[in-house]
Design a protein around this motif. Sequence first.
Motif, PDB file in Angstrom:
ATOM      1  N   GLY A 339       0.814  -1.206   0.000  1.00 18.52           N
ATOM      2  CA  GLY A 339       0.000   0.000   0.000  1.00 18.52           C
ATOM      3  C   GLY A 339       0.847   1.254   0.000  1.00 18.52           C
ATOM      4  N   LEU A 340       2.135   1.137  -0.380  1.00 19.51           N
ATOM      5  CA  LEU A 340       2.981   2.318  -0.404  1.00 19.51           C
ATOM      6  C   LEU A 340       3.052   2.833  -1.823  1.00 19.51           C
ATOM      7  N   GLN A 341       2.402   3.931  -2.083  1.00 20.75           N
ATOM      8  CA  GLN A 341       2.414   4.471  -3.429  1.00 20.75           C
ATOM      9  C   GLN A 341       3.666   5.299  -3.653  1.00 20.75           C
ATOM     10  N   PRO A 342       4.515   4.896  -4.588  1.00 22.36           N
ATOM     11  CA  PRO A 342       5.682   5.721  -4.859  1.00 22.36           C
ATOM     12  C   PRO A 342       5.271   7.080  -5.412  1.00 22.36           C
TER      13      PRO A 342
ATOM     14  N   PRO B 217      -3.353   0.281 -11.888  1.00 18.77           N
ATOM     15  CA  PRO B 217      -2.277   0.130 -10.906  1.00 18.77           C
ATOM     16  C   PRO B 217      -0.966   0.774 -11.363  1.00 18.77           C
ATOM     17  N   GLU B 218      -0.700   0.741 -12.659  1.00 19.40           N
ATOM     18  CA  GLU B 218       0.567   1.290 -13.144  1.00 19.40           C
ATOM     19  C   GLU B 218       0.604   2.800 -13.078  1.00 19.40           C
ATOM     20  N   ALA B 219      -0.585   3.424 -13.100  1.00 23.81           N
ATOM     21  CA  ALA B 219      -0.607   4.879 -13.256  1.00 23.81           C
ATOM     22  C   ALA B 219      -0.823   5.633 -11.958  1.00 23.81           C
ATOM     23  N   VAL B 220      -1.222   4.909 -10.919  1.00 25.83           N
ATOM     24  CA  VAL B 220      -1.645   5.589  -9.691  1.00 25.83           C
ATOM     25  C   VAL B 220      -0.627   6.580  -9.153  1.00 25.83           C
ATOM     26  N   SER B 221       0.627   6.142  -9.050  1.00 22.59           N
ATOM     27  CA  SER B 221       1.584   7.039  -8.391  1.00 22.59           C
ATOM     28  C   SER B 221       1.800   8.312  -9.189  1.00 22.59           C
ATOM     29  N   LEU B 222       1.841   8.199 -10.522  1.00 27.99           N
ATOM     30  CA  LEU B 222       2.038   9.405 -11.321  1.00 27.99           C
ATOM     31  C   LEU B 222       0.824  10.324 -11.240  1.00 27.99           C
ATOM     32  N   ILE B 223      -0.361   9.725 -11.182  1.00 28.64           N
ATOM     33  CA  ILE B 223      -1.569  10.548 -11.102  1.00 28.64           C
ATOM     34  C   ILE B 223      -1.568  11.318  -9.791  1.00 28.64           C
ATOM     35  N   SER B 241      -7.756   4.243  -5.004  1.00 29.83           N
ATOM     36  CA  SER B 241      -6.572   5.092  -4.829  1.00 29.83           C
ATOM     37  C   SER B 241      -6.671   6.387  -5.626  1.00 29.83           C
ATOM     38  N   VAL B 242      -7.668   6.498  -6.488  1.00 33.72           N
ATOM     39  CA  VAL B 242      -7.854   7.728  -7.253  1.00 33.72           C
ATOM     40  C   VAL B 242      -9.317   8.142  -7.180  1.00 33.72           C
ATOM     41  N   PRO B 243      -9.817   8.454  -5.991  1.00 33.35           N
ATOM     42  CA  PRO B 243     -11.254   8.683  -5.817  1.00 33.35           C
ATOM     43  C   PRO B 243     -11.796   9.894  -6.557  1.00 33.35           C
ATOM     44  N   ASN B 244     -10.880  10.780  -7.000  1.00 34.78           N
ATOM     45  CA  ASN B 244     -11.395  11.960  -7.699  1.00 34.78           C
ATOM     46  C   ASN B 244     -11.562  11.756  -9.192  1.00 34.78           C
ATOM     47  N   VAL B 245     -11.214  10.567  -9.658  1.00 33.70           N
ATOM     48  CA  VAL B 245     -11.324  10.328 -11.092  1.00 33.70           C
ATOM     49  C   VAL B 245     -12.677   9.687 -11.388  1.00 33.70           C
ATOM     50  N   PRO B 246     -13.477  10.317 -12.251  1.00 33.46           N
ATOM     51  CA  PRO B 246     -14.811   9.769 -12.523  1.00 33.46           C
ATOM     52  C   PRO B 246     -14.734   8.454 -13.273  1.00 33.46           C
ATOM     53  N   THR B 247     -15.815   7.680 -13.189  1.00 38.77           N
ATOM     54  CA  THR B 247     -15.886   6.466 -13.983  1.00 38.77           C
ATOM     55  C   THR B 247     -16.273   6.861 -15.405  1.00 38.77           C
ATOM     56  N   ALA B 248     -16.060   5.949 -16.332  1.00 40.62           N
ATOM     57  CA  ALA B 248     -16.400   6.244 -17.724  1.00 40.62           C
ATOM     58  C   ALA B 248     -17.888   6.538 -17.851  1.00 40.62           C
ATOM     59  N   LYS B 249     -18.679   5.828 -17.047  1.00 41.19           N
ATOM     60  CA  LYS B 249     -20.134   6.051 -17.081  1.00 41.19           C
ATOM     61  C   LYS B 249     -20.446   7.467 -16.649  1.00 41.19           C
ATOM     62  N   LYS B 294      -5.185  -7.862  -0.470  1.00 43.92           N
ATOM     63  CA  LYS B 294      -3.934  -7.796  -1.220  1.00 43.92           C
ATOM     64  C   LYS B 294      -4.200  -7.433  -2.681  1.00 43.92           C
ATOM     65  N   ILE B 295      -5.253  -8.007  -3.260  1.00 41.98           N
ATOM     66  CA  ILE B 295      -5.590  -7.678  -4.653  1.00 41.98           C
ATOM     67  C   ILE B 295      -5.982  -6.211  -4.754  1.00 41.98           C
ATOM     68  N   GLU B 296      -6.754  -5.755  -3.764  1.00 43.56           N
ATOM     69  CA  GLU B 296      -7.200  -4.363  -3.830  1.00 43.56           C
ATOM     70  C   GLU B 296      -6.046  -3.398  -3.628  1.00 43.56           C
ATOM     71  N   SER B 297      -5.016  -3.833  -2.932  1.00 44.26           N
ATOM     72  CA  SER B 297      -3.878  -2.925  -2.753  1.00 44.26           C
ATOM     73  C   SER B 297      -3.134  -2.744  -4.073  1.00 44.26           C
ATOM     74  N   MET B 298      -3.385  -3.626  -5.042  1.00 43.62           N
ATOM     75  CA  MET B 298      -2.841  -3.417  -6.385  1.00 43.62           C
ATOM     76  C   MET B 298      -3.828  -2.585  -7.204  1.00 43.62           C
ATOM     77  N   ASP B 299      -4.856  -2.095  -6.550  1.00 43.61           N
ATOM     78  CA  ASP B 299      -5.932  -1.336  -7.189  1.00 43.61           C
ATOM     79  C   ASP B 299      -6.626  -2.146  -8.262  1.00 43.61           C
ATOM     80  N   ALA B 300      -6.863  -3.416  -7.941  1.00 43.47           N
ATOM     81  CA  ALA B 300      -7.660  -4.250  -8.822  1.00 43.47           C
ATOM     82  C   ALA B 300      -8.841  -4.729  -7.982  1.00 43.47           C
ATOM     83  N   VAL B 301      -9.794  -5.408  -8.642  1.00 47.72           N
ATOM     84  CA  VAL B 301     -10.913  -5.946  -7.864  1.00 47.72           C
ATOM     85  C   VAL B 301     -10.979  -7.440  -8.051  1.00 47.72           C
TER      86      VAL B 301
END
Lengths: 504, 332
Positions: A339-342, B217-223, B241-249, B294-301
């Motif tokens: 849960g550590l976001q770089p 998951p790959e983009a979270v930190s840069l966002i 991890s990105v609650p301010n980003v709207p869904t496509a819907k 653990k799956i959700e910590s990768m920002d997946a469901v």
Amino acid sequence: MEALSHLWHGFSVALSPINLMYCAIGSLVGTLVGVLPGLGSTATIAILLPVLSGLPPATAIIALAGIYYGAMYGGSTTAILINTPGEAASVITAADGYAMARQGRAGPALGMAAVSSFVAGTLSLFGLVLLAPPLADAALEFGPAERFALMVLGLSMVISLAGKSLLKGLLSGLAGLLVGMVGLDPMTGVPRFTLGSPTLLGGIDFISVIVGLFAIAEIFVNVQEQTRRVYEGKLKGLLPTRKDLRDCAGAMGRSTIVGFLLGLLPGVTPAVASFLGYDMEKKFARDPSRFGRGAIEGVAAAEGANNSATSGGLVPLFTLGIPTTPALAVLLGGLMIYGLQPGPLLFEQHADFVWPVIASMYVGNVMLLILNLPLVGLWAKLTQVPYPILSAGILGVCVIGTYGVRNNVFDVWMMVAFGVVGFLMKRWDVPAVPLVIALVLSEPLETSLRQALKISGGSLMIFTRPLSLAILLLALASFGVSLYSRAKEGRLAVAIEAGGEDVG
Amino acid sequence: MKLQIAAGVLLVAILLAVTAGCGGTASKEPESPKYPTKPIDLIVAFPPGGSSDMTARLLAERLSKEWGVPINVVNKPGGGGTVGTLDVVQADPDGYTMLTHSITCTLAAATSTQCPYKWDQMTPVSLVMANALVLTISPDLPYSSVAELLDAIKKDPSKFKAGVGSAGAPAVFGLVKLFDAAGIDPKSVEMIVFQGGAPTLAAVAGGHVQLASQNLPEAVSLINAGKLKALAVTTDTRGKSVPNVPTAKEAGFPAYDQLGWNGISGPPGLPEYVVKKWAEGIEKVTQDPSFVQKIESMDAVVIYKGPADFEKFVEQEYKTALDIAERVGIRK
């Protein structure tokens, strides 16, 4: 400065018994992994990640980082002793390191590799600590055009390392580019040169090539020459002398800076950094012809560059979450599982994680130096083991390591094939290093060129962007200097042959 | 005499009873063989560290504890996922070689005429997880919604270049679906292939390309660091991890629904009892809160689909991908 007080606190955590222990374990495992060709730090980190996930985050990452660094150290050990680079980053170390081993100077070579790695690792960690955020931002400006220019600069090394015959060196380089093209086209996915074989769809594995060309070919040559030992005679001194250290001071300093800056850039691996660091040293040297024949500065430069590039790679990882090499990608996955976001926020929100990790990397460097220096004597004695026994051991290690890359027996056959090719190359005086350099650079060279041209819509003007232009001009200069030194050496050789005592 | 007859009858009766008893076991239905009894190889067709690999390792850890046999995660990268997949397709269907079935394994069959296996050759077992794609643009571009971006693209498509992580990535399909919905010809926006998510996103952050649709998951930190602007995620619910980003819907483009996913499949002809064992085991693991965490910590469901549902799902994914690939010209 706030950063320093954080660092101080970080040290106090890093030096806690538990963290010290895991740092040591990680470094040891990493060294063992690095010694075995093929099984890289990437796979090891991935395998151990779930195992370590029960530990507190800082401890786990300390262990994993230890593995990453340890592998760097381990790879250079076998490169020097038995001409078996454990990974791409150790290839250039093998060039001068093994030559030194054959001259009975395995000890000083190993020692210098350790010292240079330590110096580079330490200095570059300061770079990480003090310069991370601004550097990371600057690194983003490095796009496909700039990367292409850098790869061209790397290719200019082929000329400098071509040995006596430029033609043979260029042939070797071209062969490397060809080998790199086998497999799927990196951008369209169309198979190239795969001869209908599904395994070749994955390309020719890099480890098969270097283990084959270096280790296996060397074994074939030694068998043919009935070599009794890698080095006969007494080992002259087990550690680098003070003179050695003085000679290499400049090399260590320069390669550290170059390696660190290169390691920051996305897509530039420690291997590429080691090539460029080595080449730069060769150009600065008073007598460049010594490089490739056992110049200790070459070992210092290569190891310094690859170690500081390793630290440099941590900058974009921690600050932007961009991994510049596959091993770092796995580390990133590890961070995310915790849960550590770089990102810049990592330094602010999780200071209690970041600083102990950074401090323990320094501790890791110290630990590896302490672990490796005394062992140098032991390792160096390997060069005196009767060759039939040693070569059997090397062969076994190579086969296991090469198989372990993709769990595919095909790679082992490729290794043997390249062993034969390497043997023939040695017999015909075709240098192997240009092939390997070109192979390593072939994919980034091709993809960055095509990406740059796609972005510009086909216009070559994209390469006139300031940074890209600067690097291309540097590459041109590098070509020029290399050709000039070759000509000078050539004239000198001719003069010696012609004039005998008249040359003075 | 009567005693002898009685004894004889009794003897025969006992004999018959015993025989019937023995015969009883033989005449019962054969039980499924005990499975698993030896270590299992779980193949991942990609190098270590990606979402396929992580999912496989987390799953393997749980299931091996549950079943008492080691499950080895074996990475067989190459060919964009085809080498490892082919390996499983050619393996013995005894349940001891299984595949971490990533979306890319199925997409490869749609995008490449040279794919060495057919999309329906594998035996689908379960879907395990899925992750959103996120539409990101360079931070210095002046658009703050999907609609604004698409309007700008419509006006001058040649100014926009999209980065994708590989030629047949889910990202490509996500972008095509989005452009289709907006009435933009997908071929008019040049897609530039990078080697994986990280370089792609770095290129967007540096302004070398303008947009990308990579795995969240790959983009979270840069966002979150402000180096990328995120305009929409493809899942039905916002990313944790990105609650301010709207869904496509929410952004008005429900057609932008491409997900990345991972499941488990086996070789063709996999016996029913193996499928059942895995499906039940996975279902149990997906209900375990620490696995979910653990799956959700990768920002997946975590999404579980049983064999029949997963089979339909794969078919649907393949058909959609094939249609897009042929239409846009990426099927080579």
